[in-house]
Design an enzyme around this catalytic site. Sequence first.
Site: not given
Length: 291
Positions: A29-30, A35, A59, A145, A147, A151
């Site tokens: 979210g946010a 996103h 996490q 992503g 970024k 991950q």
Amino acid sequence: MFETVSVLRTAIRAARNEGRSVGFVPTMGALHEGHLSLMRRARAECDFVVVSIFVNPTQFGPGEDFARYPRDLAKDSGLIQKLGVDAIFAPSTEVLYPAGSQTYVEVPEIAARLEGAFRPGHFRGVATVCAKLFQVVQPDRAYFGMKDLQQVRVVQRMVTDLLLPVTVVPCPTVRDVDGLALSSRNGYLGAPERAAATVLSRALRACEAAFAGGELSAHALEQVLAEELGREPLARVDYAVVVDASTLDPVERVCSPAAAVLAVHIGATRLIDNALLEADCTPDTGRHSRV
Ligand code: AMP
């Protein structure tokens, strides 16, 4: 908006029965343009798109920003709906971690380095929640992503190791006009910190320029990063290194695709960013060309 697994599964099953492909974008979210770029890509490539919004407690380490992580479900769902996403899954913690939960997914080697060294347990939480979400949604394609390069590598490794029938689709990093990679955590930055935060992308651009000029030594490229980051008094560096872009192992020379990866505190806010350095070494000349 779906909050329970059973109702979401019924909707996905109906789409599947019509022969529709399922795309999935997991988020906390946010939401920002980064996103939304993943959702647009999923919308373009898949017939039925599911977006999850879940601030995953496992996490976050002790003392990290779980409690104050920005949450605005109403605003997020407005943004998502404009993109024509088919289903938003916003489960409670109890739905994804049923009472008595004790099963976790570990990807120990990739997860131990870089972010994992500074945030112990972070990727265990990421891998676990992605495994659960993949299990619920059973997507054909899942969008992540670049970024968060590490991950992406952790999730790709897990998908390969657990034989999960999903294709992980890495997507480019979306940046603000001044180069700062968009992040939900950028909202923590005050005005002087926001200006200082551009040092991450400046350091990466300087590193890319040195690489494009023929510098292949990881040590020399890391010096370029350190020099640029050293110019910003508000920056405190956790790491600024050149690694193999697939394994995230340290490298001495940039031969196969590598990445410059950074984690830097700007005041009280910790930011990460990276740039791919793609080379094609020919042993006879030692020269490289961009791939
Ligand atoms: P998060 O909500 O931070 O867990 O991020 C959800 C997804 O959005 C992850 O796959 C992130 O890598 C991706 N993401 C975050 N920031 C960006 C960005 N600036 N550009 C592209 N993708 C991003």
